[in-house]
Design a protein around this motif. Structure first.
Motif, mmCIF file in Angstrom:
data_model
loop_
_atom_site.group_PDB
_atom_site.id
_atom_site.type_symbol
_atom_site.label_atom_id
_atom_site.label_comp_id
_atom_site.label_asym_id
_atom_site.label_seq_id
_atom_site.Cartn_x
_atom_site.Cartn_y
_atom_site.Cartn_z
ATOM 1 N N UNK A 1 4.415 3.094 10.883
ATOM 2 C CA UNK A 1 3.367 2.280 11.503
ATOM 3 C C UNK A 1 3.385 0.880 10.911
ATOM 4 N N UNK A 2 3.489 0.799 9.590
ATOM 5 C CA UNK A 2 3.547 -0.516 8.937
ATOM 6 C C UNK A 2 4.756 -1.311 9.408
ATOM 7 N N UNK A 3 5.896 -0.662 9.563
ATOM 8 C CA UNK A 3 7.095 -1.359 10.071
ATOM 9 C C UNK A 3 6.875 -1.877 11.488
ATOM 10 N N UNK A 4 6.266 -1.061 12.344
ATOM 11 C CA UNK A 4 6.002 -1.499 13.715
ATOM 12 C C UNK A 4 5.058 -2.703 13.727
ATOM 13 N N UNK A 5 4.045 -2.677 12.876
ATOM 14 C CA UNK A 5 3.120 -3.815 12.783
ATOM 15 C C UNK A 5 3.836 -5.045 12.245
ATOM 16 N N UNK A 6 4.704 -4.837 11.272
ATOM 17 C CA UNK A 6 5.470 -5.948 10.715
ATOM 18 C C UNK A 6 6.378 -6.566 11.774
ATOM 19 N N UNK A 7 7.012 -5.736 12.570
ATOM 20 C CA UNK A 7 7.918 -6.251 13.602
ATOM 21 C C UNK A 7 7.169 -6.961 14.731
ATOM 22 N N UNK A 8 5.837 -6.824 14.732
ATOM 23 C CA UNK A 8 4.990 -7.614 15.638
ATOM 24 C C UNK A 8 4.426 -8.843 14.937
ATOM 25 N N UNK A 9 4.812 -9.033 13.675
ATOM 26 C CA UNK A 9 4.399 -10.172 12.841
ATOM 27 C C UNK A 9 2.916 -10.152 12.497
ATOM 28 N N UNK B 1 -1.900 -4.012 4.706
ATOM 29 C CA UNK B 1 -2.990 -3.051 4.504
ATOM 30 C C UNK B 1 -2.520 -1.636 4.834
ATOM 31 N N UNK B 2 -1.783 -1.489 5.921
ATOM 32 C CA UNK B 2 -1.281 -0.175 6.311
ATOM 33 C C UNK B 2 -0.300 0.364 5.279
ATOM 34 N N UNK B 3 0.647 -0.463 4.853
ATOM 35 C CA UNK B 3 1.655 -0.023 3.885
ATOM 36 C C UNK B 3 1.019 0.373 2.556
ATOM 37 N N UNK B 4 -0.074 -0.255 2.204
ATOM 38 C CA UNK B 4 -0.762 0.091 0.959
ATOM 39 C C UNK B 4 -1.275 1.524 0.972
ATOM 40 N N UNK C 1 -0.635 14.779 13.099
ATOM 41 C CA UNK C 1 0.045 15.422 11.967
ATOM 42 C C UNK C 1 -1.012 16.081 11.080
ATOM 43 N N UNK C 2 -0.869 17.384 10.840
ATOM 44 C CA UNK C 2 -1.860 18.079 10.006
ATOM 45 C C UNK C 2 -1.959 17.477 8.606
ATOM 46 N N UNK C 3 -3.144 17.527 8.048
ATOM 47 C CA UNK C 3 -3.409 16.924 6.738
ATOM 48 C C UNK C 3 -2.524 17.492 5.639
ATOM 49 N N UNK C 4 -2.131 18.765 5.745
ATOM 50 C CA UNK C 4 -1.326 19.364 4.677
ATOM 51 C C UNK C 4 0.098 18.801 4.638
ATOM 52 N N UNK C 5 0.537 18.147 5.687
ATOM 53 C CA UNK C 5 1.860 17.524 5.709
ATOM 54 C C UNK C 5 1.746 16.079 5.211
ATOM 55 N N UNK C 6 1.360 15.930 3.940
ATOM 56 C CA UNK C 6 1.114 14.601 3.362
ATOM 57 C C UNK C 6 2.348 13.706 3.421
ATOM 58 N N UNK C 7 3.501 14.276 3.120
ATOM 59 C CA UNK C 7 4.733 13.479 3.137
ATOM 60 C C UNK C 7 5.016 12.978 4.548
ATOM 61 N N UNK C 8 4.845 13.844 5.541
ATOM 62 C CA UNK C 8 5.060 13.426 6.926
ATOM 63 C C UNK C 8 4.059 12.339 7.325
ATOM 64 N N UNK C 9 2.818 12.486 6.878
ATOM 65 C CA UNK C 9 1.801 11.473 7.180
ATOM 66 C C UNK C 9 2.152 10.142 6.516
ATOM 67 N N UNK C 10 2.641 10.217 5.275
ATOM 68 C CA UNK C 10 3.029 8.989 4.573
ATOM 69 C C UNK C 10 4.228 8.326 5.248
ATOM 70 N N UNK C 11 5.190 9.125 5.685
ATOM 71 C CA UNK C 11 6.339 8.554 6.403
ATOM 72 C C UNK C 11 5.901 7.921 7.724
ATOM 73 N N UNK C 12 5.015 8.598 8.451
ATOM 74 C CA UNK C 12 4.519 8.039 9.715
ATOM 75 C C UNK C 12 3.715 6.761 9.463
ATOM 76 N N UNK C 13 2.997 6.712 8.357
ATOM 77 C CA UNK C 13 2.236 5.508 8.008
ATOM 78 C C UNK C 13 3.179 4.357 7.686
ATOM 79 N N UNK C 14 4.270 4.658 6.992
ATOM 80 C CA UNK C 14 5.262 3.621 6.699
ATOM 81 C C UNK C 14 5.884 3.112 7.989
#
Length: 183
Positions: free
Chosen positions: A115-123, A130-133, A100-113
């Motif tokens: 990622x945090x959900x996927x990590x959470x669902x792996x416990x 750290x990721x959600x922060x 995701x290009x750097x200028x799409x900050x909102x898309x990057x933030x959504x993808x990061x969220x």
């Protein structure tokens, strides 16, 4: 789901693989939200196949500028997490963030969220916090869209459900509760 099927039936989606890919990807998300694993993966496969045939360097309307391989990978993360494949969702999230290009900050933030959900669902509680922060760092200085606030609310509810006694989860909630409600 109906809008995804309607989009697939349009002349432009049948003629242009880019539009067809987006229609199939949106349909895959709808199937995943309904818990239909097989249909979600089938639609996702159609979306990937169509995108592989698309001429990504051709001019397109500005409203479609967001869609391409990185966005489909981000949507793959959503689909995989919703159908219960958090390991695949995490891998797709990492791939999306790398693309995701750097200028799409909102898309990057959504993808990061996501990622945090996927990590959470792996416990993986320490890593997910750290990721959600980093979502708040990505959106620093920009208004937090309602969809992102809602997704962070979903994340926090899952976090306190899956790790109610983890100190890192409580610290994350204490640290960011005011930020996402204020944002």
């Amino acid at each position: 789901m109906d809008s995804g099927y309607a989009a697939q039936a349009t002349a432009i989606a049948r003629r242009n693989p880019l539009y067809g890919s987006l229609a199939h990807a949106r349909t895959a998300v709808a199937h995943s939200k309904l818990g239909d694993r097989q249909a979600a993966l089938r639609s996702l496969g159609y979306a990937q196949e169509a995108l592989g045939k698309a001429a990504l360097d051709e001019p397109r309307p500005s409203w479609l500028a967001f869609y391409g391989p990185s966005e489909l990978t981000a949507m793959t993360a959503i689909i995989r997490d919703q159908i219960g494949d958090p390991v695949e969702a995490e891998a797709a999230s990492h791939q999306a963030l790398a693309a995701i290009p750097a200028q799409f900050r909102r898309n990057r933030a959504l993808a990061t969220t996501r990622l945090a959900l996927a990590q959470l669902h792996q416990r993986d509680i320490d890593q997910t916090c750290a990721t959600a922060s980093t979502v708040f760092e990505l959106m620093s200085g920009n208004p937090m869209p309602g969809r992102m606030r809602s997704l962070l609310g979903d994340y926090y509810r899952d976090l306190i459900t899956l790790a109610p006694d983890a100190s890192v989860a409580r610290e994350w909630g204490d640290r960011y509760r005011s930020e996402w409600s204020r944002a």
